[in-house]
Write a protein that holds these residues in place. Structure first.
Motif, PDB file in Angstrom:
ATOM      1  N   LEU A 142       0.827  -1.208   0.000  1.00  0.00           N
ATOM      2  CA  LEU A 142       0.000   0.000   0.000  1.00  0.00           C
ATOM      3  C   LEU A 142       0.862   1.257   0.000  1.00  0.00           C
ATOM      4  O   LEU A 142       0.515   2.254  -0.649  1.00  0.00           O
ATOM      5  N   ARG A 143       1.977   1.215   0.701  1.00  0.00           N
ATOM      6  CA  ARG A 143       2.856   2.387   0.770  1.00  0.00           C
ATOM      7  C   ARG A 143       3.422   2.716  -0.608  1.00  0.00           C
ATOM      8  O   ARG A 143       3.528   3.894  -0.976  1.00  0.00           O
ATOM      9  N   ARG A 144       3.765   1.691  -1.369  1.00  0.00           N
ATOM     10  CA  ARG A 144       4.352   1.914  -2.698  1.00  0.00           C
ATOM     11  C   ARG A 144       3.288   2.072  -3.788  1.00  0.00           C
ATOM     12  O   ARG A 144       3.608   2.416  -4.925  1.00  0.00           O
ATOM     13  N   GLY A 145       2.049   1.788  -3.423  1.00  0.00           N
ATOM     14  CA  GLY A 145       0.991   1.914  -4.419  1.00  0.00           C
ATOM     15  C   GLY A 145       1.047   0.855  -5.498  1.00  0.00           C
ATOM     16  O   GLY A 145       0.699   1.118  -6.652  1.00  0.00           O
ATOM     17  N   VAL A 146       1.508  -0.351  -5.140  1.00  0.00           N
ATOM     18  CA  VAL A 146       1.565  -1.451  -6.111  1.00  0.00           C
ATOM     19  C   VAL A 146       0.139  -1.820  -6.504  1.00  0.00           C
ATOM     20  O   VAL A 146      -0.703  -2.101  -5.650  1.00  0.00           O
ATOM     21  N   GLU A 147      -0.150  -1.814  -7.779  1.00  0.00           N
ATOM     22  CA  GLU A 147      -1.492  -2.136  -8.250  1.00  0.00           C
ATOM     23  C   GLU A 147      -1.612  -3.632  -8.483  1.00  0.00           C
ATOM     24  O   GLU A 147      -0.630  -4.334  -8.742  1.00  0.00           O
ATOM     25  N   LEU A 198      -2.232   5.236   4.805  1.00  0.00           N
ATOM     26  CA  LEU A 198      -2.223   4.310   3.676  1.00  0.00           C
ATOM     27  C   LEU A 198      -3.656   4.239   3.139  1.00  0.00           C
ATOM     28  O   LEU A 198      -4.571   4.805   3.728  1.00  0.00           O
ATOM     29  N   LYS A 199      -3.860   3.553   2.062  1.00  0.00           N
ATOM     30  CA  LYS A 199      -5.196   3.535   1.476  1.00  0.00           C
ATOM     31  C   LYS A 199      -5.646   2.102   1.223  1.00  0.00           C
ATOM     32  O   LYS A 199      -5.538   1.586   0.109  1.00  0.00           O
TER      33      LYS A 199
END
Length: 500
Positions: free
Chosen positions: A216-221, A263-264
């Motif tokens: 989530l921190r790196r925004g890995v999709e 985080l999201k």
């Protein structure tokens, strides 16, 4: 393509060749092991230039990738062309970029041979970085079919499994997923699921938490391949895994922690966390009922004021967490989630025994066109009756005007039991008489409980008349035998015998 962090980690494990080490690969190729597709294969290079691949054993449980079987598309009758061995030799030398080598030999390599080149460089001791380079070239040349895609994903799964088993840093695992994206191999939800499962099976629960945080921190999709939408993404899936082991509080606290760390997590993770709150409230209510049973039996002492306060605070904290999660669902998910949010809130308030708040959720659901089941109305009615919430009981009973006699009996029985549970036996007797007046026959246990409760409080003002009236009604309905009632009137010091 630059060397990648995830592959560097594999290099530390001995999965990548040292670029300075050059060797004649033809002798090595005569007897090498191939690991791919979540399976372990062995191959034997015979005197003729043919490659025989035989499945030995399965590694892991990568069910989504089990459609690729190397021995289904490479048989003993197939001969590998000279281009295949030339390509491997050139790639082993590392003298030129892999894309240049493959471009030059494009016409000499079949689809099967290209797949085997991938497998060759993915095996332990070979250059895993080169495997990614080969796949990237295949993708750019539009030569990646479904089988090749599954093959590469399975190879990546093997690498991830190795990293986790060797206790590498979580960042190395995420680096590898990022590298997948760099070569056009977007990690799917199934891939995220497998990584979390691997940590779980290795009893690395903290590792699973750190993995999700890092993703989530790196925004890995990840691809949207969770068709049922029940797990949503890595955060929701990990919370779901925690719930599966009965760690309900850990599950919803984990999701709240992610959100509070800016985080999201995915919207569905909030719903899963709300379910965990419901389950925790339910388990807490069961424990309280059991404690009350022990107290009633004399096996446990009565709770003092301090403990009662602690119990109430814990329950209120759980409800506060559930409401917080519901607000996040509405904020990020919009109106399409209204129905399911009110369902979760209704379940929370029912488990907590909050009758008025539960009733409010019933009407909220009705307003948005999501009518709750009739049994839920009855449960809330019983809770409100036990708490003697007159207004709520009156509103909930309005539904009874349009239901059948069977449903009327069911509703009034719930109302009756609510009054009994709350110790409101005068209201219970009134409800019992009402049922008899409209031709309904209350269940035996309900009748007995009301009679017993009213009789115990017969010394209180007005309860004699309630008891007499109830006995007469039951006798008229042939539900009890006519009986003699002896009353001691203290004022006149007389005993009066009355026949019912």
């Amino acid at each position: 393509m630059a060397a990648l962090n995830g592959i560097a980690a594999l290099n530390n494990l001995g999965w990548c060749n040292n670029y300075s080490k050059k060797s004649c690969f033809f002798q090595e190729l005569r007897n090498f092991k191939i690991q791919a597709c979540g399976h372990v294969y062995s191959s034997v290079y015979s005197q003729e230039p043919s490659l025989v691949l035989q499945k030995r054993a399965r590694v892991g449980n990568f069910k989504v990738f089990n459609s690729v079987e190397l021995n289904q598309f490479v048989t003993s009758d197939e001969e590998m062309g000279e281009g295949f061995f030339e390509a491997i030799e050139e790639l082993e030398r590392m003298a030129r970029e892999p894309s240049d080598v493959l471009e030059e030999m494009n016409d000499k390599l079949s689809a099967r041979e290209l797949q085997l080149v991938l497998v060759y460089f993915s095996q332990e001791g070979r250059d895993s970085w080169c495997a990614l380079e080969v796949f990237e070239w295949l993708r750019k040349e539009n030569r990646v079919d479904k089988e090749t895609m599954e093959l590469m994903v399975s190879i990546m799964c093997g690498w991830v499994k190795k990293l986790i088993e060797e206790k590498n840093e979580v960042t190395d695992v995420v680096d590898l997923l990022v590298d997948m994206d760099c070569v056009g191999l977007k990690p799917s939800f199934s891939m995220m699921e497998k990584v979390i499962c691997l940590y779980w099976e290795e009893d690395e629960k903290d590792g699973a938490v750190k993995f999700v945080e890092e993703v989530l921190r790196r925004g890995v999709e990840w691809g949207e391949d969770d068709k049922d939408g029940k797990k949503g993404g890595p955060a929701g899936y990990l919370a779901w895994k925690m719930m599966g082991e009965g760690n309900y509080k850990d599950a919803f606290k984990f999701v709240i922690h992610l959100k509070e760390c800016r985080l999201k997590p995915e919207v569905y993770s909030y719903l899963i966390a709300m379910t965990a709150v419901v389950k925790e409230l339910n388990e807490f209510a069961k424990a309280l009922r059991k404690l009350k049973g022990y107290t009633k039996a004399g096996l446990a002492a009565e709770l003092d004021a301090e403990n009662v306060e602690l119990i109430e605070k814990y329950q209120q904290d759980l409800l506060a967490d559930g409401i917080l999660l519901s607000n996040w669902v509405i904020q990020e998910g919009g109106t399409s989630f209204y129905g399911i949010v009110h369902e979760r809130l209704l379940a929370m308030y029912i488990c907590a025994g909050c009758g008025v708040e539960a009733e409010r959720q019933l009407w909220q659901m009705k307003l948005i066109g999501k009518e709750a089941d009739g049994d839920l109305y009855n449960i809330v009615l019983a809770i409100c009756a036990s708490q003697k919430e007159v207004g709520a009981v009156g509103r909930l009973l309005t539904r009874m005007e349009v239901v059948s006699a069977l449903h009327k009996k069911k509703t009034l029985s719930w109302l009756l039991r609510g009054y009994i549970k709350g110790g409101h036996f005068d209201n219970a007797a009134e409800t019992l008489v009402k049922m008899l007046d409209i031709g309904l026959r209350p269940d035996f246990l309900d009748r007995a409980a009301v009679l017993l409760g009213v009789r115990r409080s017969i010394q209180q003002p007005g309860n004699i008349d309630i008891y007499l009236n109830l006995c007469r009604k039951l006798s008229d309905a042939d539900l009890i035998e006519p009986c003699l009632l002896y009353l001691h009137i203290k004022k006149y010091k007389l005993w009066v015998m009355r026949m019912l």
